[in-house]
Design a protein around this motif. Structure first.
Motif, PDB file in Angstrom:
ATOM      1  N   LEU A  16      36.394  36.381  50.939  1.00 44.99           N
ATOM      2  CA  LEU A  16      37.194  35.267  50.424  1.00 44.99           C
ATOM      3  C   LEU A  16      36.403  33.972  50.545  1.00 44.99           C
ATOM      4  CD1 LEU A  16      39.917  34.257  49.400  1.00 44.99           C
ATOM      5  CD2 LEU A  16      40.606  33.944  51.756  1.00 44.99           C
ATOM      6  N   SER A  19      33.433  33.935  48.069  1.00 46.05           N
ATOM      7  CA  SER A  19      33.733  33.758  46.646  1.00 46.05           C
ATOM      8  C   SER A  19      34.245  32.352  46.398  1.00 46.05           C
ATOM      9  CB  SER A  19      34.724  34.815  46.153  1.00 46.05           C
ATOM     10  OG  SER A  19      35.557  35.237  47.169  1.00 46.05           O
ATOM     11  N   LEU A  20      34.965  31.778  47.381  1.00 46.00           N
ATOM     12  CA  LEU A  20      35.410  30.401  47.199  1.00 46.00           C
ATOM     13  C   LEU A  20      34.215  29.468  47.147  1.00 46.00           C
ATOM     14  CD1 LEU A  20      38.622  30.149  49.350  1.00 46.00           C
ATOM     15  CD2 LEU A  20      38.401  30.185  46.896  1.00 46.00           C
ATOM     16  N   ALA A 178      42.380  28.868  42.924  1.00 52.00           N
ATOM     17  CA  ALA A 178      41.320  29.861  43.141  1.00 52.00           C
ATOM     18  C   ALA A 178      41.535  30.586  44.463  1.00 52.00           C
ATOM     19  CB  ALA A 178      39.958  29.176  43.141  1.00 52.00           C
ATOM     20  N   THR A 179      41.949  29.837  45.492  1.00 47.07           N
ATOM     21  CA  THR A 179      42.179  30.465  46.796  1.00 47.07           C
ATOM     22  C   THR A 179      43.260  31.532  46.689  1.00 47.07           C
ATOM     23  OG1 THR A 179      41.697  28.329  47.753  1.00 47.07           O
ATOM     24  CG2 THR A 179      42.599  29.983  49.225  1.00 47.07           C
ATOM     25  N   MET A 182      41.920  34.492  44.652  1.00 43.90           N
ATOM     26  CA  MET A 182      40.886  35.249  45.370  1.00 43.90           C
ATOM     27  C   MET A 182      41.504  36.032  46.518  1.00 43.90           C
ATOM     28  SD  MET A 182      38.172  35.219  43.876  1.00 43.90           S
ATOM     29  CE  MET A 182      37.381  36.277  45.075  1.00 43.90           C
ATOM     30  N   ARG A 183      42.455  35.393  47.203  1.00 37.80           N
ATOM     31  CA  ARG A 183      43.052  36.095  48.336  1.00 37.80           C
ATOM     32  C   ARG A 183      43.714  37.390  47.848  1.00 37.80           C
ATOM     33  NH1 ARG A 183      46.428  32.499  51.778  1.00 37.80           N
ATOM     34  NH2 ARG A 183      44.380  31.858  52.516  1.00 37.80           N
ATOM     35  N   GLN A 185      42.792  39.086  45.363  1.00 43.83           N
ATOM     36  CA  GLN A 185      41.750  40.056  45.002  1.00 43.83           C
ATOM     37  C   GLN A 185      41.158  40.717  46.243  1.00 43.83           C
ATOM     38  OE1 GLN A 185      41.030  41.074  41.865  1.00 43.83           O
ATOM     39  NE2 GLN A 185      42.854  39.822  41.553  1.00 43.83           N
ATOM     40  N   VAL A 186      41.085  39.946  47.326  1.00 46.04           N
ATOM     41  CA  VAL A 186      40.436  40.454  48.535  1.00 46.04           C
ATOM     42  C   VAL A 186      41.367  41.384  49.310  1.00 46.04           C
ATOM     43  CG1 VAL A 186      39.514  39.736  50.761  1.00 46.04           C
ATOM     44  CG2 VAL A 186      38.848  38.524  48.711  1.00 46.04           C
TER      45      VAL A 186
END
Ligand SMILES: Nc1ncnc2c1ncn2[C@@H]1O[C@H](COP(=O)(O)OP(=O)(O)OP(=O)(O)O)[C@@H](O)[C@H]1O
Ligand SMILES: [Mg+2]
Length: 439
Positions: A16, A19-20, A178-179, A182-183, A185-186
């Protein structure tokens, strides 16, 4: 290496975080560069042009006043300036400026001063601080001082700040979005890692569903398929062994009965001994081959388990020193694990006189150390003895019995829990077996 240090200490470790970083770094760079370009060129140019405009207007007013020097003419000029230029004008007859601006506080004043010097070419005083929304410009004319009050917004564009605010604001929003994405996705990756870890430790992998991006789902499906295959294999092995054990036990029991009928006959005792040994061998072999078995992991108090195993061994009159550093409870297969510990204790007692057991929590695992004062195992043999049916030459005497499965079973069990056993030298002089279990 400094490079290594950099990547170790500063770069985030989690997916995370990384990617951020990948999203945010170019974003910040882009914004900084565009803000710099904007400020350096565009904004500077705009303030300069605004200042030129004001200075030009003032020059025009002065020109008009010179043409119409009468009080009525001046009043008309003032009205004209107020209505068309937004100036409020006062003329202080015969006055003299007590000071002249030479020092400027900011870009706006600097640009204004330059523009006035270019267009008006007279001593001026700029006061941008006394009034909140206005700027006072005083110009020394031959017959007095012309005081011009103009709105600050004629000289200064506040949209710049709005621009910066928008820039920072939108990037914060983008970062937040985005956070969140992404979270999400993770999360499936983390769940897959936990499931694989649990499976490796022999624990239940409860209701794990593949989800997330296509690649992650694919990995999860592959993991599930692998898990199914392994479990099916283990199941098959257990089923087959249950069959074998059943088929062999029946004739053995029958033989035992027949020996009982042969009471007193020649060789009946030896035969009974042989059959007992065969039964023992069968049990041991089955225990080994069952391996993972079907026993489920349950939260078990390790202290009790070790005490039970020790007490049981001590019932035969042996001396064992058990020391547990603290209360330890963890999910294990109690019967299998007890068998492992018993095997290690039995070895210690069989090949040595005294056994000492120590258990405690370490940083990432739980450690159980079993020491004895026997002859130990030479370093180059310490891996071999884990192989099934391997017994060391020296111990190949009938007194010590054994078939060479004890250590194989013990390691099998511990590895089934995601841990391992290593052999070493004991400070007591004999063998040290160290069992490590992940927590
Ligand atoms: N504590 C020990 N001290 C010295 N040698 C040992 C010790 N433990 C095991 N060994 C050696 O390792 C060999 C393998 O041990 P393992 O426990 O697998 O079999 P075993 O004790 O011979 O038979 P069993 O299947 O009954 O346990 C033993 O035969 C012995 O030679
Ligand atoms: Mg043994």
């Amino acid at each position: 290496m400094p490079n290594n240090l950099f990547s170790k200490n500063i770069l985030p470790k989690s997916l995370l975080g990384r990617s951020l970083l990948i999203i945010v770094t170019p974003l910040v760079l882009l914004q900084v560069v565009s803000a710099l370009i904007f400020f350096e060129t565009h904004w500077d140019k705009i303030t300069r042009r605004l200042a030129t405009g004001v200075a030009g207007d003032i020059a025009a007013v002065i020109d008009i006043m010179r043409r119409e020097p009468s009080p009525e003419g001046r009043a008309w000029a003032a009205r004209l300036a107020a209505s068309t230029m937004g100036f409020s004008i006062t003329f202080h007859d015969q006055a003299i400026l007590d000071s002249v601006t030479t020092f400027v506080n900011d870009d706006m004043e600097k640009n204004l001063l330059h523009a006035l010097q270019d267009h008006v070419q007279k001593p001026v005083r700029i006061d941008a601080t006394s009034l909140e929304r206005h700027v006072i410009i005083e110009v020394q004319l031959p017959d007095g001082v012309l005081e011009v009050v103009t709105q600050r917004k004629r000289l200064f564009s506040s949209t710049t700040y709005v621009f910066v605010l928008w820039m920072v604001g939108t990037s914060l929003i983008l970062f937040a979005v985005a956070t969140i994405f992404m979270r999400n996705q993770v999360k499936p990756i983390r769940r897959l890692a936990i499931a694989a870890d649990n499976f490796g430790k022999g624990r239940e992998v409860a209701d794990f569903k593949p989800e997330g991006a296509a690649e992650v789902r694919q990995a999860a499906q592959a993991f599930l398929a692998m898990k199914e295959r392994l479990q099916r294999q283990i199941g098959q092995r257990t089923d087959m062994l249950a069959g074998v054990s059943h088929d062999l036990r029946t004739p053995l029991t029958r033989m035992k009965l027949q020996i009982a009928l042969l009471e007193g006959a020649d060789g009946a005792e030896e035969l009974r001994g042989d059959i007992d040994e065969m039964e023992y061998l069968l049990e041991e072999y089955l225990a080994f081959a069952r391996g993972e078995g079907t026993e489920k992991q349950t939260e078990t108090n390790l202290n009790n388990l070790l005490r039970d195993a020790t007490n049981q061994a001590m019932r035969k009159g042996e001396a064992i020193d058990l020391h547990t550093e603290e209360q330890i409870s963890l999910p294990i297969r109690p019967n299998a694990f007890r068998r492992c510990i018993t095997n290690l204790i039995e070895n210690g007692l069989k090949y040595g006189e005294h056994v000492a057991i120590r258990a405690g929590r370490r940083a990432e695992f739980i450690e159980i150390i079993i020491d004895d004062d026997g002859p130990g195992i030479p370093e180059d043999k310490r891996e071999d003895v884990f192989r099934p049916f391997v017994r060391l030459e020296a111990s190949r005497n009938p007194g010590t019995g054994g078939i060479g499965l004890g250590l194989s079973i013990a390691r099998d069990v511990v590895r089934g829990h995601g841990g391992d056993i290593v052999l070493g030298e004991s400070p007591m002089g004999g063998l040290r077996a160290t069992v490590r279990l992940p927590v």
